[in-house]
Motif scaffolding. Structure first.
Motif, mmCIF file in Angstrom:
data_model
loop_
_atom_site.group_PDB
_atom_site.id
_atom_site.type_symbol
_atom_site.label_atom_id
_atom_site.label_comp_id
_atom_site.label_asym_id
_atom_site.label_seq_id
_atom_site.Cartn_x
_atom_site.Cartn_y
_atom_site.Cartn_z
ATOM 1 N N THR A 157 0.822 -1.202 0.000
ATOM 2 C CA THR A 157 0.000 0.000 0.000
ATOM 3 C C THR A 157 0.856 1.251 0.000
ATOM 4 N N ASP A 158 0.345 2.280 -0.638
ATOM 5 C CA ASP A 158 0.990 3.596 -0.658
ATOM 6 C C ASP A 158 -0.128 4.642 -0.693
ATOM 7 N N TYR A 159 -0.243 5.412 0.360
ATOM 8 C CA TYR A 159 -1.367 6.324 0.535
ATOM 9 C C TYR A 159 -0.846 7.695 0.945
ATOM 10 N N VAL A 160 -1.320 8.738 0.263
ATOM 11 C CA VAL A 160 -0.962 10.117 0.608
ATOM 12 C C VAL A 160 -2.250 10.913 0.765
ATOM 13 N N ARG A 161 -2.401 11.550 1.921
ATOM 14 C CA ARG A 161 -3.569 12.400 2.173
ATOM 15 C C ARG A 161 -3.102 13.811 2.525
ATOM 16 N N THR A 162 -3.547 14.778 1.734
ATOM 17 C CA THR A 162 -3.214 16.177 1.962
ATOM 18 C C THR A 162 -4.473 16.907 2.389
ATOM 19 N N THR A 163 -4.413 17.600 3.524
ATOM 20 C CA THR A 163 -5.568 18.345 4.009
ATOM 21 C C THR A 163 -5.187 19.803 4.220
ATOM 22 N N SER A 164 -6.118 20.679 3.911
ATOM 23 C CA SER A 164 -5.940 22.115 4.151
ATOM 24 C C SER A 164 -7.226 22.638 4.780
ATOM 25 N N LEU A 165 -7.144 23.012 6.048
ATOM 26 C CA LEU A 165 -8.295 23.460 6.821
ATOM 27 C C LEU A 165 -8.165 24.966 7.089
ATOM 28 N N PHE A 166 -9.211 25.695 6.695
ATOM 29 C CA PHE A 166 -9.191 27.164 6.826
ATOM 30 C C PHE A 166 -10.360 27.613 7.692
ATOM 31 N N GLU A 167 -10.103 28.680 8.488
ATOM 32 C CA GLU A 167 -11.173 29.265 9.314
ATOM 33 C C GLU A 167 -11.035 30.783 9.349
ATOM 34 N N GLN A 168 -12.187 31.441 9.298
ATOM 35 C CA GLN A 168 -12.238 32.902 9.435
ATOM 36 C C GLN A 168 -13.457 33.246 10.283
ATOM 37 N N ASN A 169 -13.272 34.170 11.230
ATOM 38 C CA ASN A 169 -14.397 34.519 12.103
ATOM 39 C C ASN A 169 -14.834 35.964 11.882
ATOM 40 N N ASP A 170 -16.042 36.251 12.357
ATOM 41 C CA ASP A 170 -16.630 37.577 12.138
ATOM 42 C C ASP A 170 -16.623 38.434 13.397
ATOM 43 N N SER A 171 -15.784 38.079 14.380
ATOM 44 C CA SER A 171 -15.771 38.827 15.632
ATOM 45 C C SER A 171 -15.133 40.207 15.438
ATOM 46 N N PRO A 172 -15.717 41.257 16.050
ATOM 47 C CA PRO A 172 -15.115 42.601 15.965
ATOM 48 C C PRO A 172 -14.018 42.837 16.995
ATOM 49 N N SER A 173 -13.697 41.814 17.784
ATOM 50 C CA SER A 173 -12.723 41.982 18.866
ATOM 51 C C SER A 173 -11.350 42.359 18.335
ATOM 52 N N THR A 174 -10.653 43.179 19.067
ATOM 53 C CA THR A 174 -9.260 43.489 18.744
ATOM 54 C C THR A 174 -8.352 42.557 19.537
ATOM 55 N N ASN A 175 -7.076 42.515 19.147
ATOM 56 C CA ASN A 175 -6.092 41.653 19.782
ATOM 57 C C ASN A 175 -6.549 40.187 19.787
ATOM 58 N N LYS A 176 -7.173 39.772 18.704
ATOM 59 C CA LYS A 176 -7.658 38.409 18.585
ATOM 60 C C LYS A 176 -7.322 37.861 17.199
ATOM 61 N N ILE A 177 -7.405 36.532 17.089
ATOM 62 C CA ILE A 177 -7.163 35.842 15.820
ATOM 63 C C ILE A 177 -8.348 36.082 14.879
ATOM 64 N N THR A 178 -8.050 36.392 13.617
ATOM 65 C CA THR A 178 -9.119 36.569 12.627
ATOM 66 C C THR A 178 -9.218 35.402 11.655
ATOM 67 N N SER A 179 -8.101 34.701 11.378
ATOM 68 C CA SER A 179 -8.159 33.557 10.467
ATOM 69 C C SER A 179 -7.024 32.579 10.765
ATOM 70 N N ILE A 180 -7.254 31.335 10.365
ATOM 71 C CA ILE A 180 -6.304 30.238 10.603
ATOM 72 C C ILE A 180 -6.265 29.363 9.355
ATOM 73 N N ARG A 181 -5.089 28.871 9.011
ATOM 74 C CA ARG A 181 -4.970 27.805 8.030
ATOM 75 C C ARG A 181 -4.024 26.741 8.578
ATOM 76 N N PHE A 182 -4.495 25.488 8.554
ATOM 77 C CA PHE A 182 -3.744 24.364 9.112
ATOM 78 C C PHE A 182 -3.609 23.305 8.026
ATOM 79 N N ASP A 183 -2.358 23.040 7.584
ATOM 80 C CA ASP A 183 -2.082 22.104 6.495
ATOM 81 C C ASP A 183 -1.354 20.870 7.022
ATOM 82 N N ASN A 184 -1.774 19.700 6.531
ATOM 83 C CA ASN A 184 -1.156 18.426 6.901
ATOM 84 C C ASN A 184 -0.957 17.580 5.655
ATOM 85 N N GLU A 185 0.132 16.847 5.609
ATOM 86 C CA GLU A 185 0.340 15.839 4.569
ATOM 87 C C GLU A 185 0.811 14.558 5.229
ATOM 88 N N LEU A 186 -0.011 13.515 5.101
ATOM 89 C CA LEU A 186 0.296 12.213 5.686
ATOM 90 C C LEU A 186 0.618 11.221 4.580
#
Length: 493
Positions: free
Chosen positions: A246-275
């Protein structure tokens, strides 16, 4: 760039991470079978346990090689089309994938003894290759999650790690859990509450738009060596030794963006994995067919567990955007390192198949197979490292039934075929991974010393796909549709 490449190669060659994340779905990738193989086999739903006379039928019952009348070889190609429809928090998304595959190639050699007084009339020796699973697939899910952020994933892994270690230690010093904590801390996704407890830097109470792309490639292949012997005219016995790879490759790219008006906070994230998972395995088949009258065939077959020896390699990176005062800052954490984990083993469940076939002279036939497979016997090894996961599988997986029905009708040199396939979910509650239902049809044309067969098969299954393994218990619901066009060419020699 040369320095980074050297770092990757150094770690791949000499450094082994001692723990990795494996899940039930990783075991089911190898435990759940697909109907692959020759066009005739697929057109009739794989219902060949008592029928034989097809190289792919060796997978159901190794005694079937004795129903060839002479030396025979087959090669098969297929066009595979998969479509995935995703539903995530009310939003639908679709993705598809098409691939071309050399699906099968093999030959059988028949030795008949008509001159001695022995009751063993015929011997068959066969070799067959099959691509038992084509992993080429793409799933895309998107929607707005009002409850959970990706940030929870990193918070869960970070608890208990000292902040100074996450600040100054090298990424390579950690096992899998510590690396997730490190990625979250270095990308400002988590904040320390005390020296070893953390909270998410992603604003709470927001709406989190999330999309997840999963692309997989690779294959699961099997080489079969078959030996079978016929006793008189009514008993047929066979055995297979199977080598899996067997030979298996899985690539994932997970993205998130929020609508919060808060300052000093995270607005977006991208998390990439290759197994990348690769390895080999071995299994055994035993089978018997009896023919009480010329028209009737009854079969029983046992397929042992497949014992896989696998290795995982994982590459990860994460980036985030955050507001600091009036500025938008970007953090990108890319260790540029491939983790090579200790090898591990998967033992898939064994399988029993009972078969019935009735042949209407030269006009046609009908064939039925019923199989049972106890998925809760699936195991990861070493057992002491995967005891919790093995317990989860024992509690949640069950004994599943598979039904295959096939028929063929002959009109002179033309054969018309149809099949039905039902594969019960391996889960006690099938919401996680539903039943599979498939239909197929095909046609064959006899050219004398050779023949050509064409088949079309279709199957459908629903299952849950989690965007991430921890902190977000909100799966996308996937409906997967597979279609295949298969062409086989066979020759007597």
């Amino acid at each position: 760039m040369k320095k980074n490449l050297l770092l990757i190669l150094t770690f791949m060659s000499f450094f082994t991470i001692q723990a990795q994340e494996v899940r039930v779905e990783d075991a089911l990738r190898y435990a759940v079978e697909n109907i692959t193989g020759t066009a005739r086999y697929r057109a009739m739903g794989g219902a060949f346990g008592a029928l034989g006379a097809d190289l792919s039928a060796l997978n159901q019952n190794p005694a079937g090689s004795l129903f060839f009348n002479n030396n025979y070889a087959t090669a098969t190609g297929s066009i595979n089309y998969s479509k995935n429809s995703s539903l995530y928090f009310g939003t639908r998304a679709r993705e598809s994938d098409t691939s071309l595959d050399l699906n099968q190639a093999g030959a059988v050699f028949i030795f008949v003894d008509n001159h001695t007084k022995t009751d063993w009339k015929k011997i068959a020796v066969a070799f067959n290759y099959e691509n038992t699973n084509n992993f080429n697939n793409t799933i895309f899910s998107a929607g707005t999650n009002p409850y959970n952020s990706i940030g929870n994933y990193f918070v869960n892994f970070a608890q208990g790690y000292i902040e100074n270690d996450l600040s100054y230690s090298d990424y390579s010093n950690f096992g899998f859990d510590g690396q997730q904590a490190y990625l979250g801390y270095q990308s400002f996704l988590i904040d320390p509450v005390t020296s070893s407890t953390y909270s998410s830097h992603v604003p709470a109470g927001a709406n989190y738009y999330q999309d997840n792309s999963i692309t997989s490639t690779g294959y699961n292949g099997k080489i079969t060596g078959n030996f079978a012997a016929q006793y008189k005219n009514y008993l047929f016995l066979g055995v297979n030794i199977n080598a899996h790879f067997t030979d298996y490759v899985r690539t994932t790219s997970l993205f998130e963006q929020n609508d919060s008006p808060s300052t000093n906070k995270i607005t977006s994230i991208r998390f990439d994995n290759e197994l990348h998972t690769f390895g080999s395995g071995i299994s055994l088949n035993l089978g018997a067919i009896i023919k009480p009258i010329p028209q009737l065939r009854l079969g029983i077959a046992y397929e042992s567990p497949t014992w896989y020896h696998l290795t995982d390699e994982l590459t990860q990176r994460v980036s985030s955007k955050r507001i600091t005062g009036t500025q938008l800052n970007t953090a990108a954490v890319d260790p540029q390192m491939t983790n090579v984990y200790d090898p591990y083993k998967i033992q898939t469940p064994s399988k029993w198949t009972g078969s019935f076939a009735y042949v209407f002279g030269k006009k046609g036939l009908i064939s039925i197979d019923v199989s049972t497979k106890d998925y809760n016997s699936t195991r990861f090894k070493p057992k002491n490292l995967y005891s919790d996961l093995n317990t989860i599988m024992s509690k949640n997986l069950t004994n599943a039934t598979e039904v295959r029905i096939g028929g063929e009708y002959r009109i002179k040199l033309i054969s018309l075929r149809a099949g039905y396939h039902f594969d019960q979910s391996p889960y006690k509650i099938d919401q996680a991974y539903g039943d599979l239902t498939g239909y197929s049809g095909g046609i064959g044309y006899n050219l004398g010393d050779s023949k050509i067969d064409i088949a079309y098969s279709y199957d459908h299954r629903n299952f849950n796909q989690y965007l991430i393994s921890s902190g977000m218990p909100d799966p996308a619901r996937i409906s997967r549709y597979n279609s295949n066009i298969v062409v086989s060419y066979s020759v007597n020699f």
